[in-house]
Design a protein around this motif. Structure first.
Motif, PDB file in Angstrom:
ATOM      1  N   MET A  37      -5.168  -8.409   2.399  1.00  0.00           N
ATOM      2  CA  MET A  37      -4.949  -8.013   3.791  1.00  0.00           C
ATOM      3  C   MET A  37      -5.992  -6.978   4.199  1.00  0.00           C
ATOM      4  N   ILE A  38      -6.620  -7.213   5.335  1.00  0.00           N
ATOM      5  CA  ILE A  38      -7.572  -6.279   5.931  1.00  0.00           C
ATOM      6  C   ILE A  38      -7.080  -5.946   7.327  1.00  0.00           C
ATOM      7  N   GLU A  39      -7.150  -4.675   7.701  1.00  0.00           N
ATOM      8  CA  GLU A  39      -6.592  -4.236   8.978  1.00  0.00           C
ATOM      9  C   GLU A  39      -7.627  -3.561   9.867  1.00  0.00           C
ATOM     10  N   ASP A  40      -7.234  -3.322  11.134  1.00  0.00           N
ATOM     11  CA  ASP A  40      -8.165  -2.767  12.123  1.00  0.00           C
ATOM     12  C   ASP A  40      -7.873  -1.315  12.488  1.00  0.00           C
ATOM     13  N   CYS A  75      -2.820  -8.518  -1.968  1.00  0.00           N
ATOM     14  CA  CYS A  75      -3.133  -7.102  -2.128  1.00  0.00           C
ATOM     15  C   CYS A  75      -3.458  -6.472  -0.780  1.00  0.00           C
ATOM     16  N   ASP A  76      -2.968  -5.277  -0.562  1.00  0.00           N
ATOM     17  CA  ASP A  76      -3.287  -4.512   0.644  1.00  0.00           C
ATOM     18  C   ASP A  76      -4.679  -3.907   0.491  1.00  0.00           C
ATOM     19  N   GLY A  77      -5.631  -4.436   1.252  1.00  0.00           N
ATOM     20  CA  GLY A  77      -7.006  -3.941   1.198  1.00  0.00           C
ATOM     21  C   GLY A  77      -7.305  -2.876   2.216  1.00  0.00           C
ATOM     22  N   ASP A  78      -6.265  -2.388   2.910  1.00  0.00           N
ATOM     23  CA  ASP A  78      -6.423  -1.330   3.921  1.00  0.00           C
ATOM     24  C   ASP A  78      -7.534  -1.680   4.912  1.00  0.00           C
ATOM     25  N   THR A  79      -8.396  -0.747   5.215  1.00  0.00           N
ATOM     26  CA  THR A  79      -9.475  -0.958   6.186  1.00  0.00           C
ATOM     27  C   THR A  79     -10.742  -1.481   5.524  1.00  0.00           C
ATOM     28  N   GLY A  80     -10.679  -1.732   4.218  1.00  0.00           N
ATOM     29  CA  GLY A  80     -11.858  -2.216   3.501  1.00  0.00           C
ATOM     30  C   GLY A  80     -12.680  -1.108   2.876  1.00  0.00           C
ATOM     31  N   GLY A 130       0.811  -1.209   0.000  1.00  0.00           N
ATOM     32  CA  GLY A 130       0.000   0.000   0.000  1.00  0.00           C
ATOM     33  C   GLY A 130       0.845   1.259   0.000  1.00  0.00           C
ATOM     34  N   PHE A 131       1.923   1.248   0.784  1.00  0.00           N
ATOM     35  CA  PHE A 131       2.842   2.391   0.824  1.00  0.00           C
ATOM     36  C   PHE A 131       3.413   2.640  -0.566  1.00  0.00           C
TER      37      PHE A 131
END
Length: 310
Positions: A130-133, A102-107, A65-66
């Motif tokens: 990837m999903i993050e909180d 893939c970086d899915g960030d916070t969705g 993502g960066f």
């Protein structure tokens, strides 16, 4: 045996070709992770860097993502939209053969947005997401201190991701990221990671542990596969892969190695050009014929001959 689309070195100018294949990107990724030993994962920032990773012999990559934001001239602070990320991912998957996480960030919103994110990125060829909180807008985990959503909201977000995977993309690997170690404490991070794993997330990623002791505690306390973010000059100690494996990590991700080295090389070339020392540029470059082959000219010309008019 399934039917899919593949690209890579054998494709021409990003042209997708329908072929018979025996496994999906997600299953291929899962099979790789099931092998003994730690897996090294250089992260890409575009289709060309993904191709270099594949050619270097690595088994899979991660669309950072960066780095993806950086090549659009943006900081990693949630400024790229879902559609921009989806389109960027599709360029990677259409022209390369190795699985891409893939970086899915916070969705990109509430639980229903998370479900759409999973479906859309999987349709674009993601082997894993990837999903993050983090709270939205998110930011790079090695920059300023950031916050995470409540435990209940984090669970709801991950439940939506797992439900979407199970309903529409059963082959997909879910990477569950939590930034709770830095925002709340390491116990909370372990608690969240284990609950994500119980829900069905295959890989746990606790961002930015700042000591070897913390890294060991995470690996000892978390069930399932764990990933370490090896960001040079970041918050987490950079250890040799063998040491990471001893701690218990399954994946060693290198998120900015390629982007940072590319930027440094371009800056050095620009200094030489600015000084007018054009004769000194050539030793810094790949041969032009090699560059043409890398981006697909040779494959394109071979296939072009198939359709020449007599």
């Amino acid at each position: 045996m399934s039917v899919g689309f593949v690209g890579g070195v054998g494709s021409s100018h990003g042209v997708r070709r329908q072929v018979r294949c025996c496994t999906t990107p997600g299953n291929k990724l899962r099979e790789t992770l099931a092998r003994p030993g730690i897996q090294l994962m250089p992260c890409c920032f575009d289709a060309l860097s993904a191709r270099l990773i594949e050619r270097a012999g690595f088994n899979f990559t991660f669309m950072s993502g960066f780095s993806s934001a950086a090549v659009h001239g943006l900081p990693d602070t949630g400024l790229m939209s879902f559609e921009e990320v989806r389109r960027h991912l599709q360029y990677l998957t259409e022209t390369n053969n190795i699985p891409v996480i893939c970086d899915g960030d916070t969705g990109y919103g509430n639980a229903l947005n998370v479900k759409r994110t999973i479906q859309g990125l999987h349709s674009a060829g993601a082997a894993g997401i990837m999903i993050e909180d983090q709270i939205s807008p998110k930011r790079c985990g090695h920059t300023k201190v950031k916050g995470v959503v409540s435990y209940d909201e984090a669970m709801m977000r991950m439940r939506a991701a797992i439900d979407a995977r199970d309903a529409h993309a059963s082959d997909l690997v879910i990477v569950a990221r939590t930034d709770a170690a830095k925002a709340i404490g390491i116990d909370e991070a372990i608690k969240r990671a284990n609950e994500f794993h119980k829900m069905g997330a295959e890989v746990s990623f606790v961002e930015a542990p700042d000591s070897v002791e913390a890294m060991q505690r995470l690996c000892d306390g978390i069930d399932g596969w764990t990933m370490c973010n090896c960001l040079e000059m970041g918050a987490t100690p950079i250890l040799e892969p063998a040491r990471l494996e001893e701690l218990g990590y399954k994946i060693a991700a290198y998120p900015l190695t390629l982007l940072s080295s590319a930027v440094k090389s371009m800056e050095e070339a620009l200094v030489v050009l600015r000084a007018g020392d054009v004769s000194k540029v050539k030793p810094m470059l790949k041969e032009f014929t090699d560059l043409q082959e890398l981006v697909g000219f040779d494959d394109y010309f071979r296939e072009e001959k198939l359709y020449e008019v007599p």
